[in-house]
Enzyme design. Structure first.
Site, PDB file in Angstrom:
ATOM      1  CB  CYS A   2      -0.655  -0.103   1.135  1.00 59.43           C
ATOM      2  SG  CYS A   2      -1.852  -1.784   1.484  1.00 59.43           S
ATOM      3  N   GLY A  28       0.319   0.290  -5.320  1.00 61.00           N
ATOM      4  CA  GLY A  28      -0.509  -0.369  -5.338  1.00 61.00           C
ATOM      5  C   GLY A  28      -1.730  -0.280  -6.494  1.00 61.00           C
ATOM      6  CG  ASN A 103       2.714   1.037   3.933  1.00 61.32           C
ATOM      7  OD1 ASN A 103       3.747   0.600   3.727  1.00 61.32           O
ATOM      8  ND2 ASN A 103       2.380  -0.413   3.324  1.00 61.32           N
ATOM      9  N   GLY A 104       1.091  -1.908   5.782  1.00 59.32           N
ATOM     10  CA  GLY A 104       1.561  -3.416   6.612  1.00 59.32           C
ATOM     11  C   GLY A 104       1.124  -4.855   6.822  1.00 59.32           C
ATOM     12  CE1 TYR A 243       9.225  -4.712  -8.804  1.00 63.05           C
ATOM     13  CE2 TYR A 243       8.220  -5.260  -6.668  1.00 63.05           C
ATOM     14  CZ  TYR A 243       8.275  -4.748  -8.126  1.00 63.05           C
ATOM     15  OH  TYR A 243       7.233  -4.562  -9.147  1.00 63.05           O
ATOM     16  CG  ASP A 347      14.477  -8.582 -13.155  1.00 65.61           C
ATOM     17  OD1 ASP A 347      13.877  -8.087 -12.602  1.00 65.61           O
ATOM     18  OD2 ASP A 347      13.769  -9.695 -13.872  1.00 65.61           O
ATOM     19  CB  CYS A 435      13.139  -7.107   7.812  1.00 62.46           C
ATOM     20  SG  CYS A 435      12.022  -9.017   7.513  1.00 62.46           S
TER      21      CYS A 435
END
Lengths: 460, 460, 460, 460
Positions: A2, A28, A103-104, A243, A347, A435
């Site tokens: 999001c 999103g 968001n999460g 990304y 990539d 993370c």
């Protein structure tokens, strides 16, 4: 995933939220919503399925009066209930209007929700964000700060939150800081949003980034840093940098573009492509990494693939399409660049591995003599429970195949993944603060119960 | 401008036409149409306003049965009559079903139309393509070849045509060859289309390019090269190579990408940017030229602007937007790349000059120390009467301003345009074979009468 | 106003609900919704703005699997929040899925809601129906029967409710019985709905009508009459019989058509039109009363007005329309019937009085010599707080004008209203059992607080 | 079937056309179109599939500037080409803008079209109206009157035409006068239209009806009666009076309502229903006939069936619907009226006979003891080649069944059709002036060739 934005103390709040959501569209594409709140606490909203620029019209925006606005854009699941699950959540509670954008993902939502329902709460959606709203509304406290603090003490997981209580705005980031949240100013107005690119587009200057555990209140133009949440070891989501975020954004205290350049440079060191004629990116997410690879390796950068701008929502794939047709619809190979060349293609990551073989085929058909595939992150082996829609491990090619097997599947001449160590050291900051569970399996929280996990894995 | 495609002798003709139109989408985004013809000469069609992928659905495509299909995508004017003016034209005439798709513009349409109307012809549209249809239908001949040949003897201007008479396909290029037309084969099927990229996407191999004056008939899989049209000096449209066509296409016997590389190389020679830190493109149309500039100048190529993928049709611009906001909606500058740098920005052309000042402002706001603007073509000074929607000269900034005045208007530190000579010598072929009227004012045909010109200039 | 339906124990539950809502369309044309519940308690729903036949498609209905379904059609207010306010309410609570459809209005909603919010409830809509849902969910009891009974003990006003708890259906009518609720059977399936016409269309036979205070539980095909609510003096809404319900329905133990015939007969007695040539109805709601008038007076019934079937939603009224144009769009006068005649026109009621003058003008223009207006109910002087969208008294012509003033305003030769006594004695049952507050001002409950009243009067 | 309207010399021409088309909606519900022409001869148009009130919006109407407008509403066949076939036809020809609206059908279209195509005409549609346009455009004459006259000399069949040449309006009715055309005035404006009800709604007064063979030119407010077409024996379409036109219209010099009353009176004489309790109509088209039947027979008229107002376009019929369900969706029976009664039901005609059995079943289920079916026209045995969409004779129940067989199929107790003689004598005028081919098989023209007939019978 999001994108979220909150604007307050600005006469054109909903319009700024609209522009900001547009800049966050990459976070999103399934639904978008804005709730504006006026000086009487009266909320006005519009939500819809689709892209920001399709959901809103001039008339709809003009109707969203009020100097406070909260916006949300969401990647969501299919089905009849989707609009129901769209955000921001917008309810009346004892302190007035409550608007929340999240968001999460929470990892203990199932347990908390079960308890709330037992106490008589009704749930209109399946979103964990609704759980937070209930916890706030049921707080014994009268002050929103205390209500929010109390609510967050009961949940575990990833949350960057923007909450409006009437026209007062609150912004919070969980103590581990999985997701970014930036604070900016435009004139007398204040903007809180997921990435700095949304500040840029509304002409706001960056005031600061919210650190893990930050809790901020904005009343008019006054920004107050409330006591932070109880501290935990930070675990910033490395995939945001690899990304997800936009290359022109700054998050987690560093430039996304520079991080990706470093990924490419390190990739060139770990997996050089000696003798290659050129380096090309899979546009646009891998551009920075490919440039970094080129720079470090000395192999010239070329624009060998062009991304098609006109992929509509209802594209009809031909019945007897080969495995390269879907790729052809997305990318155009430039034959003159590729003809007879040994090509390094960079990539950002390989998730399912469904697109890459078609890409290799297309490059060879366009004349590439050799195709050397380089991936600017480690093999993706685990699901994310913190807000990214990684598929179930069974669908992750690297969870069950060796690198050599993947190379054969892709049909590439060589294949190289960046190491975990290489990835985290691409950071300009502390490489320990990430993370990287989807690459390493090292989850920083307890995982959701089995039933709840199921939700993550089937409804990305 | 328009993109056209014809497919015959293929069971999936309409689907191939759809894929091809999708690849030609850059040639026209306002309307799209496909007419399929079955073995009984029965036409079935669908046309609509908008992008190819929005106009067609699976159901609509499935209804277009028949092994012959003609498709068209058009950049057109606004207003109620637009759908009426969409192509392919599809009528019944004495030889059966007649379907026609036209890329280009006639310059004597007003005169021919006047005569036809005098003789009792009725016109349903304002398209010059309808004039050609009338001329064919009124031919005293019984054979389509003779009918078409006779019709084309009466018109002057630019036309690449694909015509179906029932299931027989004809392809013609005017004797000057303004617009491209490529012939390809896929299995037993034959495909004719504007650019080779449309052959690539349907998996067809290039058979040949139609030279100026070529006239081809396709019956089933049999391709017959009919007598060419009476020869004239070729004047291939140089703007197709400079801007219009896709870089992965081959047209006019050369690679669009390579042509543009050469433009960039020559631009670097004519207007070097000594001491600049990096070269960036205005994506995506200027990518090749910028790479060529970088190569020839030794100044490193950087991705300093990223094109936004999510610009919808109804984007709402903010009320108090500065002159850089519209640019921000289209491009994202990457601050890390630009910060403190002396930047060369390469654009393919400057037409009205309305976007470029915002671009320069945006680059400076993102930290660029110096902005050196380089244009890979000469100043645009004239309208096109051959199919490109150039505005009226009064709207062309270079028609009334010197280069220095334009530089000041853009706010660039330096500005350099490629010379006319430099542009045509970028070609791998004969530099004399081009029409460059929009840059030079040297029109290869008589111009439309004043009244008719008006049409070009107000309704491109 | 609203129409509601519940179906259980039927394989085609959603389809029956659809058909039933279609038959109840006259009770609300603004939005429609159906929630189906399957054997796992999984709800699936579709809601939309507009007519039942526009909101639902075959695909949408087919997706509503499950042998239990609840449907609702609503006359609602305009604005962005309307879809949010559409019913049935559909939430998860401690006993599972809870679906509720409500016809009527609570008069103490503001007070109860205030208390709930104080206790931490969040409200997503402004509907009083959501209040009932909260009361049920917060009940200390484990059994739906006890939960519902406890909830209803706290609210005051008009409610005919259909509630599904997973696949178990509950139907309740408030102790005064303002709104109708009919119970029917079709095969093994059970249907509860507002009017008998919805039973007819699904092929169900009437099992019984729910008396004031009735509380019924349906499990599978088993219907259990639970203890009724604490008894009160019944006050059936007389306006349901006068205008609202369909003439082919049976409600409140009598035929709507027969009731209206009696209205007409009594009207002829109270206000005869001696010497008139014919009686015409304002179709279709006044047909029965006009036939009754004709029968009692001996004046022949004629079809002098024909209702137009094609009034679309977006009808554009002409700019310079006279006061009869809007009427002309709705009705066509038959000149042959009216020419030179003394005409009695029977209408069911006059609310605002905005249409009637145009009607009289139109009849005169069509040749009527005399127009005698007869109204089959007393002057409308008060708002309804029990579910009918009567406007604020200030907009009710009879609240501030005498009958003679109204006659002059209409431009009629004579005007006669049925008396209150005449109206209630049109019933085949007890004439004392009605609420006729909108005609008499005798409200059977305490009224909403001033603030809450405001809601009724501005947002009908 | 079609409804047509032309307006000239009125500042609000398109709006009047819109209102008029709305009043003519019963003549065609599939598509609607309006072309407005301004003082420069510039046409502006909007056409669309669907009802008049759905096709046009305020914005679309406002764009149709010009004091002349021609409108058309059409009952048409399904399929992709339908919009192509929508009217008015709107082309440019030698005299300027030509707009044509046509009600009726040519019987020699195939022959004339073949010849035109041979001469080089191109056809964009399959409408015979386009043939007339070609004939006008190809006329050697310079004057529209002569052009139109010459064109009509070549065609045979039914045509009421409204033609605009720039702002000049022409109205013509074929010499047999199959279809009506009325002339009216509103202020300085002139209106020509199919039925007088369209004059009423725009506030125009009837100036006159165009007799068979009439040819009128309107320039500004000046109406000129040109020489009529060569005379033929008039054959007014009796089905216009029986069913098609609106009862509040006057056509063919008489009141539609009165004609139908007479049908009902004569039906009562020919097929009395002695001992019946009541007469009901199949609303609304049979209302007048049923009233006439009641009047002549003395059996009281009742409203036993109510027509549903809310049948949307996408009504979904239940899967296991009985043969009465479709009827239930359209009509509601009033049980109180029907219970235990011997009922005479009057319908205007029986075409396929697919609805009537369900109707009888529904009446019996609603309690009717006896059902006596009366049809206010003779058995329908033949197709119409003059503009009414009668199905192929094989689908006409009366073409292959006796009255007794039909009675059994309907399930009625008795069945009576009005005689041919009875029908034509219902007229207030000359009973010999009608075309009643669909009832009698006596076609007043040569019939279309076999191939062309096919078009009529499969694509009405």
């Amino acid at each position: 995933m999001c994108g979220i934005i909150g604007v307050t103390n600005h006469p054109d709040a909903a319009r700024l939220a609209y522009l900001g959501l547009y800049a966050l569209q990459h976070r999103g594409q399934e639904s978008a919503g804005i709730v504006a709140v006026d000086g009487h606490g009266q909320p006005r909203f519009h939500k819809g399925m689709g892209l920001v620029s399709d959901v809103f019209t001039e008339d709809r925006l003009a109707a969203l009066t009020g100097s406070t606005a909260v916006g949300h854009t969401r990647y969501s699941t299919a089905g009849a209930s989707t609009l129901l699950n769209s955000q921001p959540v917008n309810v009346r509670y004892k302190n007035g209007t409550l608007v929340l954008a999240h968001n999460g993902n929470l990892v203990n939502d199932a347990e908390v929700r079960r308890e709330l329902v037992h106490e008589g709460a009704i749930f209109a959606s399946t979103m964990d964000s609704e759980t937070i709203v209930h916890l706030i509304a049921r707080s014994p406290h009268d002050d929103p700060e205390a209500q929010i603090r109390g609510a967050l003490a009961q949940v575990e997981g990833a949350y960057s939150l923007i909450i409006a209580v009437d026209q007062e705005l609150y912004a919070v980031v969980d103590a581990r800081g999985f997701r970014p949240l930036m604070l900016g100013k435009v004139g007398d107005g204040v903007v809180v949003t997921s990435e700095s690119c949304a500040l840029d587009i509304v002409g706001a200057r960056i005031a600061c980034e919210l650190e893990p555990g930050s809790f901020v209140r904005i009343r008019g133009s006054e920004i107050t840093y409330l006591d932070p949440l109880p501290p935990k070891a930070p675990t910033r989501c490395v995939f945001e940098l690899v990304y997800f975020s936009r290359p022109d954004s700054q998050i987690f205290g560093e430039s996304v573009d520079q991080f990706r350049r470093n990924l490419g440079r390190r990739l060139a060191e770990e997996h050089p492509a000696t003798g290659a004629d050129c380096v090309i990116a899979v546009p646009d997410s891998s551009n920075s990494a490919a440039l970094g690879f080129s720079e470090a390796s000395g192999v010239p950068f070329e624009l060998g693939l062009i991304r098609n701008h006109y992929v509509g929502r209802t594209f009809i794939h031909p019945v007897q399409a080969g495995r390269d047709t879907k790729v052809k619809i997305k990318y155009n190979p430039v034959r003159e660049v590729l003809q007879g060349k040994s090509v390094v293609v960079v990539d950002d990551s390989i998730v399912r591995g469904t697109t890459s073989p078609g890409l290799v085929t297309m490059l060879r058909q366009a004349g590439a003599r050799e195709v050397h595939f380089r991936v600017a992150s480690p093999p993706t082996i685990g699901s994310c429970y913190y807000g990214i829609d990684t598929p179930h491990p069974a669908e992750l090619i690297a969870s069950s195949h060796t690198v050599e097997e993947i190379r054969q599947y892709l049909g590439a001449d060589t294949l190289g993944y960046l190491s975990l160590d290489g990835m985290v050291h691409a950071s300009a900051g502390d490489p320990q603060r990430f993370c990287h569970a989807c690459f390493s399996g090292a989850y920083p929280t307890a995982l959701p119960s089995e039933t709840a996990k199921h939700r993550f894995e089937t409804q990305p």
